[in-house]
Design an enzyme around this catalytic site. Structure first.
Site, PDB file in Angstrom:
ATOM      1  N   GLU A 146       9.314   2.292  11.407  1.00  0.00           N
ATOM      2  CA  GLU A 146      10.187   3.114  11.095  1.00  0.00           C
ATOM      3  C   GLU A 146       9.470   4.372  11.129  1.00  0.00           C
ATOM      4  O   GLU A 146       8.577   4.509  10.363  1.00  0.00           O
ATOM      5  CB  GLU A 146      11.145   2.949  10.124  1.00  0.00           C
ATOM      6  CG  GLU A 146      11.924   1.916   9.919  1.00  0.00           C
ATOM      7  CD  GLU A 146      12.948   1.508   8.947  1.00  0.00           C
ATOM      8  OE1 GLU A 146      13.428   2.645   8.368  1.00  0.00           O
ATOM      9  OE2 GLU A 146      13.166   0.540   8.519  1.00  0.00           O
ATOM     10  N   GLU A 191       7.931  17.008  15.876  1.00  0.00           N
ATOM     11  CA  GLU A 191       8.561  16.660  14.338  1.00  0.00           C
ATOM     12  C   GLU A 191       7.747  17.660  13.418  1.00  0.00           C
ATOM     13  O   GLU A 191       6.403  17.715  13.521  1.00  0.00           O
ATOM     14  CB  GLU A 191       8.431  15.262  14.052  1.00  0.00           C
ATOM     15  CG  GLU A 191       9.181  15.117  12.448  1.00  0.00           C
ATOM     16  CD  GLU A 191       8.980  13.678  12.181  1.00  0.00           C
ATOM     17  OE1 GLU A 191      10.055  13.212  11.550  1.00  0.00           O
ATOM     18  OE2 GLU A 191       7.953  12.858  12.428  1.00  0.00           O
ATOM     19  N   LYS A 203       0.870  -1.184  -0.081  1.00  0.00           N
ATOM     20  CA  LYS A 203       0.041   0.118  -0.043  1.00  0.00           C
ATOM     21  C   LYS A 203       0.883   1.156  -0.058  1.00  0.00           C
ATOM     22  O   LYS A 203       1.536   1.537   1.054  1.00  0.00           O
ATOM     23  CB  LYS A 203      -0.930  -0.041   1.326  1.00  0.00           C
ATOM     24  CG  LYS A 203      -2.020   0.869   1.079  1.00  0.00           C
ATOM     25  CD  LYS A 203      -2.680   1.375   2.460  1.00  0.00           C
ATOM     26  CE  LYS A 203      -2.294   2.565   2.880  1.00  0.00           C
ATOM     27  NZ  LYS A 203      -2.096   3.669   1.924  1.00  0.00           N
ATOM     28  N   CYS A 242      12.807  11.960   6.963  1.00  0.00           N
ATOM     29  CA  CYS A 242      12.814  11.747   8.457  1.00  0.00           C
ATOM     30  C   CYS A 242      14.186  12.114   9.010  1.00  0.00           C
ATOM     31  O   CYS A 242      14.382  11.998  10.244  1.00  0.00           O
ATOM     32  CB  CYS A 242      12.360  10.357   8.864  1.00  0.00           C
ATOM     33  SG  CYS A 242      12.872   9.058   7.673  1.00  0.00           S
TER      34      CYS A 242
END
Ligand code: FAD
Length: 1009
Positions: free
Chosen positions: A758, A888, A677, A792
């Site tokens: 992750e 973040e 996906k 990231c």
């Protein structure tokens, strides 16, 4: 008539006779510099340390710091006795009375630098130039300086060039040509210019942009030079800048205003393989232009850099690898220049007596008068050769760097390397005392001998071939090379691919379940974030029924796929890698449109996808065969691995091909079946991966492609009893939910679900007080703002020691203001749009939070009006408890945190929920060791950007709230997709045991094919 070789020998001998009258003091045994040279030449490792120490010394402000670095650099030196002797007063004294020894050392290094730097400023340099004038030696002046990182600095540089020109022409207005013949060809004032000093954003992929910025900076200088009768030379720097420098030269000097001006020159580097083609092209250009120009022929100053850089990137090395090849080519180009003397004036930039004697002899053979070309040599080097050439009646010009000691360090280190190089002429002649006959040998002959195997091939460790058999277990692993966009053919391929992808806008992609193409009522549209009214494509959207079908198909396909030999599965991945490579530009171009990746980042993403395929295939070949656990008589115990079952792969949009392909390939090669996906925002790229896997021959049901909403089908499949493994990369919020949900055992579930998770980061880089700011600034900007900060791994907290803070900020803010923001379809753009409107709004909200919490130190103004462009933003005065320092943001927003010392820096860096990447800029070996041991990050980067992990080289992934501790692209990654199993058989029969048990055996496969 004598042969050319005997002419060369005769001239060479004559030069040596003259040289031996005045031996080279730089290579004598006395003095600080001389001792440094001797030690360096004796011990390669020590040389590295010595030169590193020289490099950092000028940035150390106190004696205490100097002494501390001294101890750190040399405490473990093998030759520590010699080192302390060399350091004169010695480390002992340094420890006892640092306030004396610190300054002494600094003074010694300054004196050493002074040997190579002709003056601090234009007044200072005049003293040197006057002395040289008396010796009949001319000059070309070069300005030393820090690497420019922003446009304010380039403006300052341009002004310094102008100043220097004015000063020199004023001071030398009465000077005449030392030879008094053909003097019109050789103006007294000669300025050497480096283009990298005039534009901070040169991107080799975008020559047009570089020229558009450089030409306006150069024109005033050229105009002034023409008015005062001076000469301007373009120096040549690294290979990445070569084509731009050539193009700029030809463009500017074809302009009406400068077309008839003969006092322009450029450098050709003979160590480059393509230098002959470039020189021929230049000469042709010069003929068409109809005005003389000049070429300084050199071998090239960046050999170590070019070889290391090309090896890092997997590129063909642009420089010759054997020294005699460069020497031979220097002679070939010497001939080419002298044969075209009617249009080009030659300057031979060499200290090598053979190269010099060859130019002399060949000029004579052609009848070119010695007043019509010149020899150029560097200030502070080869003094006796200069004198010899003057005595022989040749025209000699000295290359004189001008500038302060601190910025001059990189120049000094280059010269030290040159003087101590094993391959160098100066060392051979003046230190190793190689006989003249040997030094005057024809380099072609040396090459010939080397090819016949008499000489060992030089630099034989550099293996540029890409044809090592890769399918052998344990064969060395080569990453897919990045595309070198400095090459015009690659720029053109990318532009063509972008044009082609535009034509494909609006394409429709179906779901793929069990090999069938499935269209649904709902179509999801994927847009170009640079221009959201452009629809890159439409994708069929799955709902729960399609998700159910996909899980059932994957389950059904599993039994057969798990019994397919690992070799076949590895070959599938390798075929995928080949197709990715074949379609590389097309896929990169698609990424530019679908997710707004700049060219090189898009290319890097495809390269990484290729790497995942080849690397995991390599790893599976090592894991696939059952391996003996212990060798004991009478019993065979083999450990091997089974796949887990059905894998659900949920991937993000920011590395739309690499992360998706990495997780899918790992799952497939280990024998799992997969439902992939992709992110909705990069669904078209996801569909391309499906297409590629099908072309490579993935069986129906083994890989299924399902596009849909994470909250609907993603959530459904995570909870599904028939899903055994979830590989997820994405946000912390979703990751934690998956982690929790997968922990619940559902009715009928066979396996405990494995989650590979992750998530994000709040990555910090620390700038130490002795950091090399040229590097720290450029790398911080790239890490924070490259691909709009949407990695990231991106830098979001820059932690700066207070000692350095003001200087860092001054350069950082200027550098941020110079970064190119725009549509990434343009080659040189660094910052493009963020992915979608939701991200755009969220990041703008964070900027508002930042304004309320901290000080807005910089925000770009000039961003495109349409599209999701966020101006790169920097906050200062940030405290570690503020939201912008903890949460973040995933956009081009950087928080700068000032700290007292390294203790506090580490505390701040580690004081977050995340531990993904972290960086450190420092030249203190002890501090570097400390960071290696203490920084909480899955990937710690020292003195380089904190993004750009390479498969196999930098296994990637974090811990704490950044992830479950897995390492994508690492040796043990595949184990996450496998269940280990051990099969033990008693093989004794009535005490009879086989003598040997093989370490590996064939796979346990049944039925056998
Ligand atoms: C006046 C002047 C201006 C210069 N300007 C520039 C410039 O603009 N740009 C620039 O790049 N250089 C420039 N240089 C050249 C450079 O800095 C070195 O001085 C020059 O390459 C040394 O060559 P040599 O002939 O004096 O010595 P040699 O000892 O004969 O040659 C050393 C050179 O050989 C080459 N070499 C070393 N090892 C190998 C190997 N294993 N395989 C292949 N080749 C090898 C390298 O180029 C090395 O510098 C300039 C030099 C001078 C004198």
């Amino acid at each position: 008539m004598r042969s050319l070789q005997s002419e060369i020998e005769q001239r060479g001998q004559r030069i040596f006779e003259l040289v031996d009258k005045h031996p080279e003091p730089l290579f004598s045994k006395a003095g600080f510099y001389q001792r440094l040279m001797m030690l360096s030449m004796r011990d390669e490792q020590l040389k590295q340390q010595l030169f590193r120490f020289v490099d950092v010394l000028p940035s150390l402000s106190t004696s205490g710091e100097i002494v501390q670095h001294l101890q750190e650099y040399f405490a473990e030196a093998r030759d520590s006795q010699k080192v302390s002797e060399f350091l004169g007063a010695g480390v002992r004294l340094a420890r006892a009375v640092p306030w004396i020894s610190g300054p002494i050392l600094r003074w010694n290094v300054s004196e050493m630098a002074r040997q190579f730097i002709a003056g601090r400023n234009s007044d200072d340099v005049m003293r040197t130039l006057r002395k040289r004038r008396a010796q009949k030696i001319g000059f070309t002046v070069d300005l030393l300086g820090e690497a420019v990182v922003n446009e304010t600095e380039t403006d300052e540089y341009a002004a310094r060039y102008l100043d220097l020109l004015e000063g020199l022409s004023r001071e030398t207005k009465d000077w005449t040509d030392p030879l008094g013949k053909n003097s019109a060809l050789f103006p007294v004032v000669n300025l050497s210019v480096k283009i990298s000093a005039l534009y901070s954003q040169i991107n080799p992929a975008d020559p047009a942009d570089a020229i558009a910025h450089l030409a306006p900076k150069l024109r005033p200088l050229l105009r002034r030079a023409r008015n005062v009768g001076a000469f301007i030379n373009f120096d040549m720097e690294s290979y990445a800048h070569k084509n731009i420098t050539l193009e700029l030269f030809k463009t500017v000097f074809t302009e009406e205003e400068f077309k008839n001006w003969p006092h322009a020159g450029i450098v050709t580097q003979a160590y480059l393989r393509d230098s002959e083609a470039d020189l021929r092209d230049l000469i042709e250009w010069g003929r068409a232009r109809g005005t003389r120009f000049a070429v300084r022929l050199v071998k090239g100053a960046y050999w170590d850099y070019e070889t290391a850089k090309s090896r890092q990137n997997g590129w063909d090395c642009p420089v010759y690898l054997q020294k005699p090849e460069s020497d031979t080519n220097f002679e070939t180009l010497t001939r080419l220049l002298l044969e075209n003397e009617s249009v080009v004036t030659s300057a031979f930039g060499s200290h090598n007596v053979r190269s010099i004697a060859h130019a002399q002899a060949f000029a004579d053979e052609l009848g070119v008068d010695r007043s019509r070309f010149e020899f150029q040599l560097l200030y502070g080097m080869a003094g006796p050769i200069k004198r010899a050439l003057v005595d022989m009646g040749y025209r000699v010009r000295e290359y004189c760097p001008v500038g302060e000691l601190l910025p001059g360090m990189s120049y000094l280190v280059r010269r030290l390397l040159e003087n101590t190089s094993n391959e160098g002429f100066l060392r051979a002649k003046f230190s190793d005392n190689v006989p003249a006959a040997e030094l005057l040998r024809n380099p072609r002959e040396i090459l010939h001998r080397s090819r016949n195997g008499v000489l060992p091939p030089l630099n034989s460790t550099i293996n540029m071939t890409k044809n090592t058999p890769k399918t052998q277990p344990g064969a060395p692993y080569d990453n897919a090379p990045l595309t070198n966009f400095a090459l015009p053919e690659n720029q053109e391929k990318m532009r063509a691919a972008l044009r082609e992808q535009r034509k494909q806008f609006g394409r429709k992609v179906p779901l793929t379940i069990n090999g069938e193409k499935i269209w649904t009522d709902k179509m999801f549209s994927s847009v170009n974030p640079s221009q959201p009214d452009q629809i890159v494509g439409y994708a069929a959207e799955a709902d729960i029924p399609e998700a159910e079908r996909a899980v059932a198909a994957a389950r059904a396909a599993f039994e057969k796929w798990r019994r397919t030999s690992f070799e076949q599965r590895c070959e599938l991945l390798e075929r995928v890698a080949e197709i990715l490579e074949r379609r590389r530009f097309e896929l990169s171009a698609l990424e530019v449109f679908e997710v707004g990746k700049p060219w090189s980042q898009a290319d890097g993403d495809i390269a990484e996808a290729i790497d995942f395929c080849t690397f995991y295939a390599r790893r599976m070949r090592l894991l696939g065969r059952p391996r003996l656990t212990q060798n004991v008589p009478g019993e065979e115990s083999y450990q091997h691995y089974w796949p887990r079952g059905v894998a659900l792969v949920i991937a993000p949009w920011n590395f739309p091909m690499a992360i998706l392909c990495g997780m899918v390939s790992a799952a497939l090669v280990t024998g799992n079946t997969v439902i992939m996906k992709p992110s909705e925002q990069s669904v078209i790229i996801g569909a391309m991966l499906m297409e590629i896997y099908e072309e490579a021959g993935v069986p129906p049901g083994v890989l299924n492609f399902l596009n849909g909403k994470g909250s609907v089908i993603g959530a459904h499949m995570v909870d599904h009893k028939d899903v055994d493994l979830i590989a997820f990369t994405g946000s912390r919020e979703v990751g934690l939910w998956i982690w929790e949900s997968a922990g619940k055992t559902r009715e009928g579930q066979r396996e405990l679900k494995r989650v590979i998770c992750e998530m994000g980061g709040k990555n910090a880089m620390i700038v130490d007080s002795d950091a090399d700011l040229d590097e720290a600034i450029v790398d911080s900007i790239y890490s924070a703002f490259g691909f709009q900060g949407q990695k990231c791994s991106a830098l979001s907290r820059l932690i700066v020691l207070e000692e350095n803070h003001d200087r860092v900020m001054e350069r950082l803010l200027g550098a941020a203001a110079s970064v190119r923001v725009g549509n990434p379809e343009e080659a040189g753009v660094v910052v493009g749009p963020v992915i979608d409107e939701a991200a755009y709004r969220r990041i703008l909200d964070y900027i508002e939070v930042g304004k309320s919490e901290a000080t807005l130190a910089y925000q770009a103004k000039d961003v495109p009006p349409h599209g999701y462009f966020i101006p790169p933003t920097i906050f200062t005065g940030v405290k570690s408890n503020m939201r912008i320092a903890r949460e973040e943001i995933f956009g081009p927003v950087l928080s700068v945190i000032k700290v007292r010392d390294l203790d506090e820096a580490i505390e701040v860096a580690n004081g977050t929920d995340y531990a993904l990447t972290g960086g450190f800029f420092s030249r203190s070996p002890a501090n570097i060791e400390r960071i290696k041991a203490q920084l909480e990050a899955g990937n710690v980067y020292i003195n380089r950007p904190c993004t750009g992990a390479i498969v196999g080289r930098h296994p990637f992934g974090g811990f704490k709230m950044s992830g479950s501790g897995t390492k994508a692209g690492g040796e043990d990654y595949l184990l996450n997709f496998l269940i280990p199993r051990v099969v033990t058989e008693n093989v004794t029969r009535h005490g009879l045991a086989p003598e040997k048990t093989p370490e590996y055996r064939e796979e346990f496969l049944w039925p056998k094919k």
